[in-house]
Design an enzyme around this catalytic site. Structure first.
Site, short mmCIF file in Angstrom:
data_model
loop_
_atom_site.label_atom_id
_atom_site.label_comp_id
_atom_site.label_asym_id
_atom_site.label_seq_id
_atom_site.Cartn_x
_atom_site.Cartn_y
_atom_site.Cartn_z
N LYS A 32 -3.87 -28.38 -7.16
CA LYS A 32 -5.31 -28.24 -7.01
C LYS A 32 -5.85 -28.95 -5.76
O LYS A 32 -6.55 -28.34 -4.95
CB LYS A 32 -5.97 -28.82 -8.26
CG LYS A 32 -7.45 -28.82 -8.24
CD LYS A 32 -7.97 -29.70 -9.35
CE LYS A 32 -7.68 -31.16 -9.02
NZ LYS A 32 -8.39 -32.07 -9.93
N THR A 33 -5.47 -30.21 -5.62
CA THR A 33 -5.96 -30.98 -4.48
C THR A 33 -5.48 -30.37 -3.18
O THR A 33 -6.24 -30.23 -2.21
CB THR A 33 -5.50 -32.45 -4.58
OG1 THR A 33 -5.82 -32.92 -5.88
CG2 THR A 33 -6.18 -33.32 -3.55
N ASP A 221 -15.08 -30.77 -7.17
CA ASP A 221 -13.83 -30.99 -7.90
C ASP A 221 -14.14 -31.51 -9.31
O ASP A 221 -15.21 -32.05 -9.55
CB ASP A 221 -12.99 -32.02 -7.12
CG ASP A 221 -11.54 -32.03 -7.58
OD1 ASP A 221 -11.17 -31.15 -8.39
OD2 ASP A 221 -10.79 -32.91 -7.13
N GLU A 222 -13.20 -31.37 -10.22
CA GLU A 222 -13.34 -31.85 -11.60
C GLU A 222 -14.65 -31.35 -12.23
O GLU A 222 -15.39 -32.11 -12.86
CB GLU A 222 -13.30 -33.39 -11.65
CG GLU A 222 -12.10 -34.04 -10.97
CD GLU A 222 -10.80 -33.94 -11.76
OE1 GLU A 222 -10.79 -33.25 -12.79
OE2 GLU A 222 -9.80 -34.54 -11.32
N GLN A 252 -8.73 -30.57 -19.44
CA GLN A 252 -8.69 -31.95 -18.96
C GLN A 252 -10.06 -32.61 -18.95
O GLN A 252 -10.29 -33.57 -18.22
CB GLN A 252 -8.08 -32.01 -17.56
CG GLN A 252 -6.63 -31.60 -17.52
CD GLN A 252 -6.02 -31.79 -16.14
OE1 GLN A 252 -5.89 -32.90 -15.65
NE2 GLN A 252 -5.65 -30.68 -15.51
N ARG A 597 0.73 -36.41 -16.42
CA ARG A 597 0.84 -37.25 -15.23
C ARG A 597 2.31 -37.41 -14.84
O ARG A 597 2.63 -37.86 -13.75
CB ARG A 597 0.25 -38.65 -15.44
CG ARG A 597 -1.22 -38.73 -15.80
CD ARG A 597 -2.09 -37.97 -14.87
NE ARG A 597 -2.38 -36.64 -15.40
CZ ARG A 597 -2.83 -35.64 -14.68
NH1 ARG A 597 -3.02 -35.78 -13.38
NH2 ARG A 597 -3.07 -34.46 -15.23
#
Length: 705
Positions: A32-33, A221-222, A252, A597
């Site tokens: 994503k980043t 983002d997020e 998430q 993670r």
DNA sequence: CGGTTGCACTTTTTT
DNA sequence: AGTGCAACCG
């Protein structure tokens, strides 16, 4: 084309759809980043978009910083921030807008920012002034009620109108009073930064148009963790071209307790008709075993979108479950595994993360890591800027910058002690209400106050002149220099010399603040940084094991992840038991976030008993462990073996530490003297003349006094 | 006014 | 177990 290199088909289309609304549904570890950064680079390099017209909103300051660095590397530009897009959290972007245009809605540009502690202090004051004496109403819960009202865009008047019970009516009164006191102090709280920006953009069409014109491309983002005011801001700053790209994953969403609403992401296509949707479903981070276990957990949630996250890599190591006797045993088991992998050279300490539900769980790990000599860092917990000594100095600085700041005044009026007690301060504040409303001028005129001693009058005036002098000085000297002058003037270091063992640490913290302040040209920017810097924003050390909450781990990844305290009542938290199913679903999403993670190894650990609230409790293994269960994927570690190991290490740990010059006695070689010591490896010259290099753990050396 | 003592409460998670 | 706060005394 360089910029598209190394991207998969879905990622490429997320980068290349550059006009109109775009929703990127990005599963955990789906790059994503990377996609976001490539998208910004593509806009700048391929479409010649001016970087100044791009706005990228991240969830933390750290994420913004990382994005800036990676973008600058990709663009191969010299690390210049001049040609960078606007990047930051909603809160930091809002501060910028309000400093520039806040005046048009009555917010002076030297507003200061109140954090949670400041808010509670002001709530306390409001309760006192209103004469509300109700022990069932705690400051903490009043503060959180006010905050959630604000996050739901409920004004004090609206709160009052819907209040039915006495407590609610009281909160409404306190809320109103709090807002007034805060306004008089020239301050905005965290929630205000968002709300006032909404207010500004809604009520001033010319200001709204101006910013809509500035931000031609917006990336958020997020997005699953945006709350109502943030959602409104997104809608208000998006112009008619609707170049708005949001990225997120409803699986998430872990901040609903802060007002975040993941239906914002589910409704995006409805809010921006014609939006293109790109799904990133290939996971590049985790092994098949980890992904499968994580999917099994999230599958149990009913409120979620359907997506299929897959990986091209193999199953990898099975997910491991570790059972321990108690929390110390658990910390030992984790330390033991980390230690042995690091000793073998298979891993660096920086490859490991220990994730827990609450900050309070870090303690046994800190102890065990110290015993094992494992280097570690704790991310989150107490912020550097939340330490008492730092907050004292910051309070002075804020008062210098914003002379109406009542919270800071209250904090420092008698620090260091100037003989000003509660009565004198009350009388002083009372006199202010009738006359001066600037604290600084009231201090200068303190001789007029009735009912306080001449000593108190002198003390107020003295404080006034200190603040006045420093205020004049602040116009010409740097923040760092100003702090040094302040500390000198109030003899603060002397105050820290209280004979406790923490005195040195506190002085070091002051020193660290002074050097940190060197990075800022003016007081305003320094205070802003201090207020908005969160505890998770601290730089991490790549040579150390990382300890943090699962919340703080959002967006990060580690080769080996230990999720500890996997017990009912710990995770899921006991607080969720008497709440609705939505709360449990959020806990489950949190579990999913933690598990994903991990890149190569995921280890989940639970203890049969644990010290909670000073009591030993016996919790059953977390329901999440059985949720993730897949035949053949798990290996259990026998806790009895661990306990044996534990006892062995306890003995090892009890060996004294030797330093050069120590007289020692060995059963085999007699008496001698240490001539070199490096950890447990000790060189001894024995009286017999022999020089021996020994491992103190096994050689049974004793100190001779 | 300021320091000490004892008691109650704590643990979600953070911009 | 550790911290913060209210009540009490010098």
């Amino acid at each position: 084309m360089d910029i598209l290199e190394g991207l998969n088909t879905a990622q490429k289309s997320a980068v290349m759809v550059t006009s109109g609304p775009l929703l990127i549904l990005a599963g955990a570890g789906s790059g994503k980043t990377k996609t976001l950064i490539h998208r910004i680079a593509y806009l700048i390099e391929q479409e010649n978009v001016n970087p100044d017209t791009i706005l990228a909103v991240t969830f933390t300051n750290k994420a913004a910083k990382e994005m800036r660095q990676r973008l600058s590397a990709l663009l191969n530009s010299s690390n210049s921030r001049l040609f960078m897009p606007w990047m930051g959290t909603f809160h930091s972007i809002c501060v910028k807008l309000l400093r520039i245009d806040g005046a048009s809605i009555g917010i002076s540009n030297n507003f200061i920012i109140y954090d949670e502690e400041d808010r509670q202090s002001l709530v306390k004051r409001a309760v006192k002034e209103l004469g509300i004496d109700n022990k069932s109403l705690k400051v903490r819960s009043i503060s959180s009620a006010i905050s959630s009202a604000k996050n739901n865009l409920v004004s004090p008047e609206e709160y009052e109108a819907t209040a039915t019970f006495t407590n609610q009516k009281n909160i409404a009164k306190i809320y109103e009073k709090y807002e007034r006191l805060k306004k008089n102090s020239g301050a905005l709280d965290f929630d205000d930064l968002l709300l006032e920006t909404v207010n500004l953009l809604e009520s001033k069409p010319e200001v709204r148009k101006k910013w809509q014109n500035v931000f031609k491309h917006i990336l958020i983002d997020e997005y699953q963790d945006t709350n109502a005011p943030q959602y409104k801001i997104v809608k208000l700053i998006t112009n008619k071209d609707r170049n708005i790209c949001v990225v997120g994953d409803d699986w998430q969403s872990i901040y609903s307790w802060r007002g975040a609403d993941f239906t914002n992401i589910l409704n995006f296509e409805h809010d921006f008709p014609g939006a293109k949707v790109v799904k990133l479903e290939q996971n590049y981070r985790s092994t098949g075993a980890i992904l499968e276990a994580a999917n099994n957990v999230i599958k149990k949630n009913t409120k979620r979108t359907d997506k299929k996250l897959w990986t091209g890599s193999g199953m990898g190591e099975p997910v491991e479950i570790i059972e321990s006797r108690d929390e110390a045993d658990e910390a030992f088991a984790v330390s033991n595994k980390i230690s042995s992998q690091a000793e073998l050279g298979a891993r660096n300490f920086g490859d490991f993360a220990v994730l827990y539900r609450t900050n309070a769980q870090s303690y046994p790990f800190e102890r065990a890591f110290m015993q094992f000599k494992i280097p570690y860092q704790i991310i989150g917990g107490v912020r550097f800027y939340d330490r008492k000594e730092i907050k004292d100095i910051i309070a002075y600085l804020r008062l210098i910058y914003q002379p109406n700041d009542a919270v800071s005044f209250n904090r420092i009026v008698n620090v260091p002690s100037r003989g000003l007690g509660a009565t004198s301060v009350e009388r002083f504040l009372l006199s202010m209400e009738s006359g001066d409303n600037s604290i600084l001028s009231a201090l200068a005129n303190a001789y007029n106050i009735n009912g306080i001693t001449p000593r108190a009058k002198a003390a107020f005036q003295n404080l006034g002149s200190i603040l006045n002098d420093l205020s004049t000085m602040s116009e010409t000297v740097s923040p760092s220099k100003l702090i040094e002058e302040l500390i000198d003037r109030i003899d603060y270091l002397n105050l820290l010399n209280d004979g406790t063992s923490q005195a040195d640490e506190r002085k070091n913290n002051i020193g660290a603040m002074i050097s940190d302040a060197l990075n800022f040209a003016d007081l305003s920017s320094f205070l802003e940084e201090v207020a908005l810097m969160s505890s998770v924003d601290t730089n991490s050390d790549k040579e150390k094991v990382t300890l943090m909450t699962i919340h703080a781990a959002k967006g990060l990844e580690f080769p080996v992840v230990f999720m500890v305290g996997m017990e009912e009542g710990v995770f899921p938290s006991a607080r969720t038991f008497d709440e609705g199913p939505d709360v449990l679903e959020e806990e489950r999403r949190l579990c999913y976030v933690g598990m994903t993670r991990a890149r190569e190894e995921l280890k989940l650990s639970y203890a049969r008993s644990r010290l909670q609230f000073g009591q030993r409790s016996y919790n059953s293994p977390s329901r999440f462990l059985s949720d993730m269960s897949v035949e053949g994927t798990y290996s259990y570690v026998n806790h009895e073996e661990l306990i044996d190991d534990y006892n062995q290490v306890e003995q090892k740990i009890n060996i004294p530490i030797f330093v050069v010059g120590d007289k020692v006695k060995s059963a085999a070689f007699g008496v001698g003297q240490v001539i070199d010591a490096n950890g447990s490896i000790v060189s001894v010259r024995f009286n017999s003349g022999y020089v021996k290099k020994l491992n103190a753990e096994f050689a049974r050396l004793e100190k001779v006094i």
